[in-house]
Write a protein that holds these residues in place. Structure first.
Motif, PDB file in Angstrom:
ATOM      1  N   GLY A 135       0.689  -1.249  -0.036  1.00 31.77           N
ATOM      2  CA  GLY A 135       0.009  -0.062  -0.021  1.00 31.77           C
ATOM      3  C   GLY A 135       0.848   1.052  -0.116  1.00 31.77           C
ATOM      4  O   GLY A 135       0.093   2.408   0.240  1.00 31.77           O
ATOM      5  N   GLY A 136       1.935   1.189  -0.282  1.00 29.85           N
ATOM      6  CA  GLY A 136       3.048   2.289  -0.250  1.00 29.85           C
ATOM      7  C   GLY A 136       3.684   2.437  -1.634  1.00 29.85           C
ATOM      8  O   GLY A 136       3.340   2.082  -2.821  1.00 29.85           O
ATOM      9  N   GLN A 137       4.800   3.138  -1.476  1.00 26.85           N
ATOM     10  CA  GLN A 137       5.799   3.238  -2.699  1.00 26.85           C
ATOM     11  C   GLN A 137       7.036   3.343  -1.873  1.00 26.85           C
ATOM     12  O   GLN A 137       7.567   3.398  -0.835  1.00 26.85           O
ATOM     13  CB  GLN A 137       5.332   4.532  -3.482  1.00 26.85           C
ATOM     14  CG  GLN A 137       5.575   5.829  -2.622  1.00 26.85           C
ATOM     15  CD  GLN A 137       4.976   6.923  -3.374  1.00 26.85           C
ATOM     16  OE1 GLN A 137       4.061   6.766  -4.077  1.00 26.85           O
ATOM     17  NE2 GLN A 137       5.492   8.217  -3.049  1.00 26.85           N
ATOM     18  N   VAL A 138       8.275   2.985  -2.894  1.00 26.82           N
ATOM     19  CA  VAL A 138       9.759   3.275  -2.164  1.00 26.82           C
ATOM     20  C   VAL A 138       9.884   4.586  -1.979  1.00 26.82           C
ATOM     21  O   VAL A 138       9.545   5.501  -2.735  1.00 26.82           O
ATOM     22  CB  VAL A 138      10.640   2.696  -3.608  1.00 26.82           C
ATOM     23  CG1 VAL A 138      11.805   2.717  -3.075  1.00 26.82           C
ATOM     24  CG2 VAL A 138      10.057   1.509  -3.941  1.00 26.82           C
ATOM     25  N   ALA A 139      10.435   4.903  -0.704  1.00 26.56           N
ATOM     26  CA  ALA A 139      10.723   6.169  -0.093  1.00 26.56           C
ATOM     27  C   ALA A 139      11.716   6.952  -1.044  1.00 26.56           C
ATOM     28  O   ALA A 139      12.559   6.299  -1.521  1.00 26.56           O
ATOM     29  CB  ALA A 139      11.067   5.954   1.365  1.00 26.56           C
ATOM     30  N   LYS A 140      11.474   8.253  -0.982  1.00 25.42           N
ATOM     31  CA  LYS A 140      12.552   8.977  -1.626  1.00 25.42           C
ATOM     32  C   LYS A 140      13.704   9.579  -0.707  1.00 25.42           C
ATOM     33  O   LYS A 140      13.465   9.404   0.671  1.00 25.42           O
ATOM     34  CB  LYS A 140      11.815  10.255  -2.386  1.00 25.42           C
ATOM     35  CG  LYS A 140      10.699   9.799  -3.374  1.00 25.42           C
ATOM     36  CD  LYS A 140      10.061  11.243  -4.046  1.00 25.42           C
ATOM     37  CE  LYS A 140       8.980  10.815  -5.017  1.00 25.42           C
ATOM     38  NZ  LYS A 140       8.320  12.017  -5.301  1.00 25.42           N
ATOM     39  N   VAL A 141      14.747   9.880  -1.326  1.00 26.61           N
ATOM     40  CA  VAL A 141      15.817  10.286  -0.252  1.00 26.61           C
ATOM     41  C   VAL A 141      15.322  11.361   0.785  1.00 26.61           C
ATOM     42  O   VAL A 141      15.745  11.268   1.905  1.00 26.61           O
ATOM     43  CB  VAL A 141      16.932  10.603  -1.183  1.00 26.61           C
ATOM     44  CG1 VAL A 141      18.109  11.115  -0.384  1.00 26.61           C
ATOM     45  CG2 VAL A 141      17.558   9.737  -2.120  1.00 26.61           C
ATOM     46  N   GLY A 142      14.634  12.401   0.069  1.00 25.20           N
ATOM     47  CA  GLY A 142      14.348  13.655   1.078  1.00 25.20           C
ATOM     48  C   GLY A 142      13.527  13.019   2.183  1.00 25.20           C
ATOM     49  O   GLY A 142      13.406  13.560   3.349  1.00 25.20           O
ATOM     50  N   GLN A 143      12.684  11.951   1.641  1.00 23.53           N
ATOM     51  CA  GLN A 143      11.655  11.543   2.837  1.00 23.53           C
ATOM     52  C   GLN A 143      12.322  10.620   3.982  1.00 23.53           C
ATOM     53  O   GLN A 143      12.034  10.578   5.145  1.00 23.53           O
ATOM     54  CB  GLN A 143      10.395  10.615   2.236  1.00 23.53           C
ATOM     55  CG  GLN A 143       9.732  11.328   1.094  1.00 23.53           C
ATOM     56  CD  GLN A 143       8.865  10.566   0.346  1.00 23.53           C
ATOM     57  OE1 GLN A 143       9.109   9.139   0.098  1.00 23.53           O
ATOM     58  NE2 GLN A 143       7.828  10.919  -0.270  1.00 23.53           N
ATOM     59  N   LEU A 144      13.411   9.938   3.518  1.00 21.76           N
ATOM     60  CA  LEU A 144      14.349   9.162   4.548  1.00 21.76           C
ATOM     61  C   LEU A 144      14.920  10.133   5.365  1.00 21.76           C
ATOM     62  O   LEU A 144      14.878  10.015   6.459  1.00 21.76           O
ATOM     63  CB  LEU A 144      15.037   8.305   3.758  1.00 21.76           C
ATOM     64  CG  LEU A 144      16.143   7.287   4.592  1.00 21.76           C
ATOM     65  CD1 LEU A 144      15.132   6.389   5.261  1.00 21.76           C
ATOM     66  CD2 LEU A 144      17.221   6.780   3.815  1.00 21.76           C
TER      67      LEU A 144
END
Length: 358
Positions: free
Chosen positions: A291-300
């Motif tokens: 139910g999600g998506q691969v996280a982006k660098v800024g999100q991490l």
């Protein structure tokens, strides 16, 4: 404030409400000038807070109040205009960079503009309160806001700086070091749910301990890098710690890395527990199934800095890089300092875990 009237034939006066005294000066062979004083009522515009910090997605109030001295006996028709100079404005030779209108209001009538339409209002909690309320703060809302109160021929203004709480991180192209012109740097930051960092944001990050020897673009078109431990190859040992600056560079021809800025996120970044390791394609599939998506660098980075995410497992991110966030340094988890560890950009068939965003 003055009002001038000129006559080549005779001396005359202009009647203006609130004028209490008029004096005239007449010289032979020169025009007549009438100088008109206002009646001593002075307009004051004030803000008790000139720097406001907030988080992305929240609401924020920029204080602005006006008053008269002495207080008038009759109500006066005042107009307020809020304008904005973005923090990511590229420096130029202009003495006065153009500001963008945010809101104009008079009485019960008001109008908002551009990306602020429907997101701003005046607080009006008391007489003279013209504080601006901004809802659903966006990354690009940072900058200098001007509250200008206009009463006839008089106007006064005050400015308030809005900054976003977040984290600055260096970013380079998957091709390696120094492959980004200014526009490419701006785009890769946007792709990672971030913006190009401002000079002030990089300075704050340096004060918090950011040390990085690769030069990167900033939002104002300059190229700089932060050094806390002077050393050979990073400006030399003789220079004091600080921001090393290359100054303004050609935004199309010159190529460096980027310093990006990421603020708070609404969702959650998490390491997806899954039996076995995954290649990049499999990682994207399992995040979608969850139910999600691969996280982006800024999100991490935002989850690491602002939400305390701490995980000693390397995982795929949306740009094809592999990283992991450490808040509490420990054995077998990299250096002794907190940070987001990077494995670079491995081949897509390599096997790692994955960080998802939901």
């Amino acid at each position: 404030s003055w009002v001038y009237s000129v006559s080549f034939k005779h001396l005359y006066q202009i009647e203006i409400p609130s004028v209490t005294s008029v004096f005239s000066v007449q010289y032979p062979y020169l025009p007549v000038v009438d100088c008109i004083y206002f009646n001593g009522i002075r307009l004051h515009v004030e803000s008790h807070q000139h720097l406001v910090s907030a988080t992305r997605g929240s609401s924020v109030t920029l204080p602005c109040h006006y008053r008269y001295e002495p207080e008038p006996t009759e109500p006066r028709r005042t107009r307020v205009k809020w304008s904005w100079l973005p923090a990511n404005t590229i420096t130029s030779n202009e003495a006065f960079p153009l500001e963008t209108e945010v809101m104009v209001a008079m009485g019960n009538r008001h109008r908002s503009y551009g990306s602020f339409r429907g997101r701003v209002r005046l607080r009006r909690s008391a007489p003279g309160d013209m504080s601006l309320v901004i809802n659903e703060l966006q990354l690009n809302d940072t900058g200098r806001y001007r509250c200008e109160v206009i009463d006839g021929l008089e106007d006064e203004s005050v400015t308030v700086e809005l900054e976003m709480r977040g984290v600055v991180f260096p970013y380079n192209s998957p091709k390696g070091r120094y492959h980004l012109n200014f526009f490419g740097a701006r785009q890769v930051c946007l792709d990672q749910d971030a913006t190009l960092a401002t000079l002030e944001q990089l300075l704050t990050a340096w004060e918090d301990g950011l040390d990085w020897c690769n030069a990167g673009w900033l939002a104002d078109g300059t190229v700089q890098y932060p050094i806390t431990v002077p050393r050979h190859g990073c400006g030399g040992r003789s220079l004091a710690p600080g921001l090393r600056s290359y100054g303004q560079k050609h935004r199309l021809l010159h190529r460096y890395d980027a310093f990006c800025f990421s603020a708070a996120i609404k969702g959650d970044v998490y390491y997806l527990s899954y039996p076995g390791m995954l290649n990049f394609t499999e990682a994207a599939q399992v995040c979608a199934t969850d139910g999600g998506q691969v996280a982006k660098v800024g999100q991490l980075y935002a989850a690491w800095q602002l939400k305390g995410l701490d995980r000693c497992d390397a995982g795929w991110l949306a740009d094809g890089s592999v990283r992991y966030p450490i808040r509490k340094p420990r054995a077998n988890c990299g250096p002794k300092q907190p940070g987001v560890r990077s494995f670079g950009f491995p081949a897509p068939h390599r096997k790692f875990g994955v960080y998802c965003y939901k």
